[in-house]
Design a protein around this motif. Structure first.
Motif, PDB file in Angstrom:
ATOM      1  N   LEU A  79      43.009  44.592  29.586  1.00 42.04           N
ATOM      2  CA  LEU A  79      42.283  44.117  28.628  1.00 42.04           C
ATOM      3  C   LEU A  79      42.130  42.444  28.906  1.00 42.04           C
ATOM      4  CD1 LEU A  79      43.808  46.286  25.882  1.00 42.04           C
ATOM      5  CD2 LEU A  79      41.234  46.105  26.680  1.00 42.04           C
ATOM      6  N   ASP A  80      42.934  41.983  28.871  1.00 38.78           N
ATOM      7  CA  ASP A  80      43.110  40.395  29.305  1.00 38.78           C
ATOM      8  C   ASP A  80      42.898  39.993  30.846  1.00 38.78           C
ATOM      9  OD1 ASP A  80      43.177  37.479  28.952  1.00 38.78           O
ATOM     10  OD2 ASP A  80      45.431  37.704  28.909  1.00 38.78           O
ATOM     11  N   ARG A  91      34.566  45.660  28.438  1.00 39.50           N
ATOM     12  CA  ARG A  91      34.686  45.865  29.923  1.00 39.50           C
ATOM     13  C   ARG A  91      35.736  46.898  30.285  1.00 39.50           C
ATOM     14  NH1 ARG A  91      33.257  39.924  32.021  1.00 39.50           N
ATOM     15  NH2 ARG A  91      31.018  40.304  32.218  1.00 39.50           N
ATOM     16  N   ALA A  92      36.914  46.858  29.630  1.00 43.28           N
ATOM     17  CA  ALA A  92      38.131  47.325  29.784  1.00 43.28           C
ATOM     18  C   ALA A  92      37.751  49.063  29.213  1.00 43.28           C
ATOM     19  CB  ALA A  92      39.167  46.847  29.116  1.00 43.28           C
ATOM     20  N   PRO A 102      30.368  47.087  35.222  1.00 37.91           N
ATOM     21  CA  PRO A 102      31.835  46.415  35.147  1.00 37.91           C
ATOM     22  C   PRO A 102      31.730  45.050  35.419  1.00 37.91           C
ATOM     23  CG  PRO A 102      31.615  48.431  36.521  1.00 37.91           C
ATOM     24  CD  PRO A 102      30.422  48.290  35.724  1.00 37.91           C
ATOM     25  N   ALA A 103      32.805  44.155  35.053  1.00 31.76           N
ATOM     26  CA  ALA A 103      32.861  43.011  35.542  1.00 31.76           C
ATOM     27  C   ALA A 103      33.095  43.001  37.170  1.00 31.76           C
ATOM     28  CB  ALA A 103      34.057  42.405  34.765  1.00 31.76           C
ATOM     29  N   ASP A 104      33.672  43.993  37.905  1.00 30.06           N
ATOM     30  CA  ASP A 104      33.795  44.145  39.091  1.00 30.06           C
ATOM     31  C   ASP A 104      34.333  45.611  39.484  1.00 30.06           C
ATOM     32  OD1 ASP A 104      37.149  43.864  39.725  1.00 30.06           O
ATOM     33  OD2 ASP A 104      36.549  42.339  37.943  1.00 30.06           O
ATOM     34  N   LYS A 112      41.406  49.377  41.711  1.00 26.84           N
ATOM     35  CA  LYS A 112      42.747  48.995  41.382  1.00 26.84           C
ATOM     36  C   LYS A 112      43.380  49.787  39.946  1.00 26.84           C
ATOM     37  CE  LYS A 112      44.064  44.886  41.416  1.00 26.84           C
ATOM     38  NZ  LYS A 112      44.438  43.211  41.524  1.00 26.84           N
ATOM     39  N   LYS A 113      42.296  49.922  39.068  1.00 24.74           N
ATOM     40  CA  LYS A 113      42.884  50.612  37.882  1.00 24.74           C
ATOM     41  C   LYS A 113      42.979  52.027  38.218  1.00 24.74           C
ATOM     42  CE  LYS A 113      39.382  51.139  35.118  1.00 24.74           C
ATOM     43  NZ  LYS A 113      38.426  51.026  33.883  1.00 24.74           N
ATOM     44  N   ARG A 114      42.151  52.670  39.109  1.00 23.38           N
ATOM     45  CA  ARG A 114      42.147  54.022  39.421  1.00 23.38           C
ATOM     46  C   ARG A 114      43.111  54.719  40.108  1.00 23.38           C
ATOM     47  NH1 ARG A 114      39.348  54.676  35.168  1.00 23.38           N
ATOM     48  NH2 ARG A 114      37.863  55.815  34.626  1.00 23.38           N
TER      49      ARG A 114
END
Length: 925
Positions: free
Chosen positions: A246-247, A261-262, A568-570, A576-578
């Protein structure tokens, strides 16, 4: 019976293992003997001791009585044994029994002992003991499939709400905006995700078989439970948005934009279509009579004072739509039921008119102008409306087919009248049958073709006749090289561009556009006809045509900007998230919430009970602890656990050590080779970005050709790829693992025991290690992850570049509006039209198969790959659970043992792979 038996020797505790029976050695006596021989004067060695006893033992010995205890057996009565030498002891009286213990601990396996002895305590259990936790086989499912809004929306148009107050309007510096932002949330497995655009919303509804009626206003409890406010006030410990941080900027504060975005659901606008809009059940709501998404005014084309204010003389401006649209956000057509041009098109599409024809009585002298010259004859004034344009018609075959299709009686046709001429010619017969509308000019001369020249209101140079001059005429500029509508062109129109004779009866457009709207026309066909009309140099009619095209182009660029703002921002962060170190792939076998439990059914008369034998958050820690689990699989089945499902690959020592160190070896010996869908998408993104750049460059060249259009600066060369790859750290064991010394010891143990990159199960003691298990999972996916990283780098590099072009074109839309007002020359209209087409083409290219569509495809491919790998892990775990449940052995009964899924892995699978079963392969009570 031997006397020794009466002493009650226990066959289990007295049993000696194979190792005890062979070469039994007293290690203590052996060492004392050696030391006493070496140091004969040592007082401890001489007494048979290795050293001084502990203070505790010395204190205990000081309380011991010398000699034998007396009176104990006299005070107690010796318990009796039956004929089978079974001791019978009662708690009703004081008894004792002689018992000879040969060993302090049993030498049989704990699994066998567990089957023989009941170690269950009905009382005095520690409630804090993890193994005393209640066994929940299947977690209660969390809410899924809800579409919720956090505000009153029944009286407002959803498209209007999203356009003006959607998440794309959140700025970096915004703080207190929760009451301003409108958003529909989708609840998946108890987590609410923000739906970024109305087009994405409609895609999601339709693919679930739902409609707008499924969207409900959230209750106060739901707003609280699901956090349906994009305000930056969110606790990362309470909810996991697919591993998203989130941050994002790491400043310790979460802004509303970072939260959006998150929490944003992937943008699906490129999957949207007009047919899908219709299926979603969206209908415009008052004051809108059409879809406001098709009539958005660019900000630079809006009046700074809205639809109010004063003119240059200080007089109040009266705008009929001021109440409906005070901020001047939309083109007027969105509030109009049907314009006059649309009504004319509805009436005359596919029909014929003729200008300056003698009516009601045929007069040959007024048809041929009483001259031998044919170029000014009235037969040249016959027109047919083809997709909103008057096209010159001269073919007798076309007239006959037209008559047959529309049931006009031309049976009186006489060939001697030369086709179009005469009372019994095609034209007059069609007029008499009502198939041709005669447009009589006001003014002009009887012996002059006023449609082609002269001073009547029908003159193309005068443009005053309301029907004849309402639409452009195409006479000489036909793109097929044949002047006028020939039979082939007419048949093509009927087959492809006329909707079977009902051009304005297209079901999926009816709720949004009135009959006669140009949106019913095939877009490419209509654009080609406009280009032909421009070449015909009919300026006033062309201006009207372009004015009708203009709202669609302007809305398209506006919607494209909204799409890019909602992205998304990027994309690197999405990879990386997935699939990075926080991926759900590393949270099934290593649970973050709840423990894996190895359970056993204890059976008593009239009562069964499930008991947890061992539990841990790591599945293979549980497996390594229990011989019963490991013995449930033979060597082939251990290999099948991996080979059949391909959820991991073995990692050899050198690669594991390189990953653990994070040093140079990790980049040399273990560098992954990009593979999979990501490699293809990366190439497509580069191609799409180049195409978008070329389209934008073409638009800039067109704009540069006239002072009326905005100046657009386009960088000729696209940015260089690869800039972000180094920052995309996705290896789950290179971050912080170097400090774990035990992992390096493990790396040394692996040498020679684990092959490289095989679908096989390494020894259980290695799989028990957290880092090694993660390494094996990553070893299976690393090449695909590398491919996705390349695609993400391409997207993150190209998206801002193309987004900048979109922003620049969007900013210049106000000048296009001014250019339409001020254009006077054919060349200027040609430039304006070509400019609009280039922008339209760019927007469509970005969505259909271009950069924007590739970005959406990248997210979809990442999600699909994650789902596939999670399903593989699930299937492997189910295979293990089935073997543990079904496998019986001499010390482990069949269907009495099982492995229970923890809460966390169940929630992950419910989110990404719906439909998984968790309550099978469990002992039945």
């Amino acid at each position: 019976m031997a006397k020794s038996d009466k002493k009650g020797n226990n066959r289990f505790t007295n049993a000696a293992s194979a190792e005890d029976k062979v070469n039994q050695i007293d290690n203590h006596d052996l060492i004392v003997k050696i030391m006493r021989e070496e140091f004969p004067d040592d007082p401890f060695f001489s007494m048979g001791k290795l050293g001084a006893e502990s203070p505790t033992l010395q204190a205990r010995k000081s309380f011991r009585r010398k000699g034998n205890w007396k009176g104990t057996s006299k005070d107690l009565e010796e318990a009796k044994r039956n004929s089978n030498n079974v001791l019978d002891v009662t708690s009703q009286k004081n008894e004792y029994a002689r018992y000879q213990l040969a060993k302090a601990f049993p030498t049989i396996d704990d699994e066998e002992l567990d089957d023989l002895l009941d170690e269950e305590w009905e009382y005095f259990e520690d409630p804090d003991d993890p193994e005393s936790e209640p066994i929940v086989v299947v977690q209660e499912p969390k809410p899924t499939g809800l579409f919720l809004v956090n505000s009153e929306s029944d009286l407002r148009d959803y498209h209007d709400l999203y356009i003006n107050n959607g998440p794309h309007t959140i700025e970096e510096a915004d703080v207190d905006i929760a009451d301003r932002i409108f958003c529909v949330f989708y609840v998946n497995n108890g987590t609410a995700y923000a739906i970024p655009t109305y087009k994405t919303l409609e895609v999601m509804l339709v693919e679930r078989g739902l409609s707008y009626e499924s969207i409900v206003e959230a209750t106060p409890e739901q707003i609280k439970d699901f956090d349906l406010l994009l305000d930056g006030q969110v606790d990362e410990d309470d909810v996991d948005y697919g591993g998203a941080s989130l941050d994002q900027d790491g400043d310790g504060e979460v802004t509303p934009l970072e939260e959006f975005r998150a929490r944003s659901y992937p943008v699906r606008d490129s999957d949207w279509s007009e047919q899908l809009r219709y299926r979603s059940g969206y209908r415009p709501r008052a004051p809108f009579l059409r879809d406001p998404g098709d009539y958005i005014k660019p900000e630079t084309a809006r009046s700074t004072d809205g639809r109010q204010g004063v003119d240059e003389d200080g007089n109040p401006i009266i705008d009929v739509w001021q109440k409906e649209d005070p901020n001047d956000r939309y083109f007027d057509q969105v509030f109009q039921k049907q314009t006059y041009r649309e009504r004319l098109r509805e009436q005359f599409e596919g029909k014929m008119i003729i200008g300056d024809w003698p009516y009601p009585t045929y007069k040959g002298s007024e048809v041929d102008m009483d001259t031998e010259i044919e170029s000014d004859d009235a037969v040249l004034n016959l027109r047919m409306m083809i997709n909103g344009h008057w096209k010159f018609t001269r073919s007798g075959a076309v007239m006959k087919l037209y008559a047959y299709l529309n049931d006009y009686d031309i049976a009186g046709y006489a060939p001697g009248d030369a086709g179009r001429y005469g009372v019994t010619g095609y034209i007059q017969l069609l007029i008499d049958a009502g198939g041709v509308k005669v447009v009589t000019p006001a003014g002009g001369k009887s012996k002059q073709n006023d449609a082609l020249a002269g001073d009547s209101d029908m003159s193309l140079s005068n443009d005053a006749e309301p029907l004849w001059n309402a639409f452009p005429h195409i006479v000489d500029a036909d793109d097929d090289g044949i002047k006028g509508v020939d039979r082939a062109e007419y048949q093509e129109y009927l087959d492809n561009f006329n909707n079977g004779g009902s051009p304005f009866d297209i079901e999926h457009l009816r709720p949004y556009e009135p009959p006669g709207s140009i949106k019913y026309y095939p877009q490419k066909q209509y654009q080609d006809l406009v280009a032909q009309a421009i070449a015909q140099e009919q300026i006033d009619a062309i201006k009207e045509q372009i004015y009708e095209i203009w709202p669609g182009v302007a809305s398209n660029i506006q919607n494209t900007k909204i799409q890019f703002d909602a992205l998304p921002a990027d994309y690197g962060n999405y990879v990386k998230k997935r699939l990075g170190d926080g991926s759900p792939l590393y949270k099934l076998m290593i649970s973050r919430s709840g423990n894996w439990k190895y359970i056993k059914k204890k059976t008593w008369p009239g009562k069964d009970k499930i008991k947890t034998k061992t539990s841990n958050n790591r599945l293979f820690k549980v497996c390594n602890r229990k011989l019963g689990i490991k013995m449930s699989l033979n060597e082939r089945q251990e290999r099948d656990l991996v080979k059949n499902y391909k959820w991991m690959k073995t990692v050899q020592r050198d690669k594991f050590a390189a990953w653990m160190s994070g040093g140079a070896a990790a980049g040399i010996a273990s560098a992954p080779v990009a593979a999979g869908a990501g490699v293809y998408i990366a190439g497509q993104i580069s191609v799409a970005a180049a195409a978008a750049g070329a389209a934008a460059f073409e638009a800039s060249l067109i704009a540069a050709g006239t002072s009326l259009l905005p100046t657009i600066t386009v960088t000729a060369a696209a940015p260089t790829l690869g800039a972000t790859l180094g920052a995309l750290a996705t290896n789950p064991i290179t971050i912080g693992a170097a400090a774990i010394v035990g992992a390096f010891f493990l790396a040394d143990k692996i040498i020679g025991e684990v092959p490289a990159d095989k679908y096989d199960l390494p020894p259980w003691r290695f799989m028990d290690d957290n880092w090694y298990l993660r390494a094996c999972i990553y070893n299976e996916i690393d090449d695909y992850v590398e491919g996705f990283k390349q695609a993400a780098d391409a997207a993150d590099t190209m998206m801002p570049w193309v987004s900048g072009m979109i922003d620049e074109m969007y900013a210049g839309m106000g000048q296009v509006d001014d250019a339409l007002l001020n254009a006077m020359q054919v060349e200027e209209f040609q430039s304006i039209y070509e400019y609009l087409l280039s922008i339209q083409g760019l927007c469509e290219e970005l969505n259909d198969s271009g950069l924007y569509a590739q970005g959406v495809d990248l997210q979809k491919e990442i999600d699909a790959y994650l789902k596939k790998q999670l399903k593989r892990q699930y299937n492997a775990i189910q295979f293990l659970r089935k073997r543990v449940y079904n496998k019986g052995m001499w010390f482990k009964k069949k269907k009495k043992y099982g492995i229970v899924w923890p809460k966390g892995p169940q929630n992950i699978l419910n989110s990404y792979v719906p439909g998984c079963k968790f309550d099978n392969y469990i002992p039945k009570v």
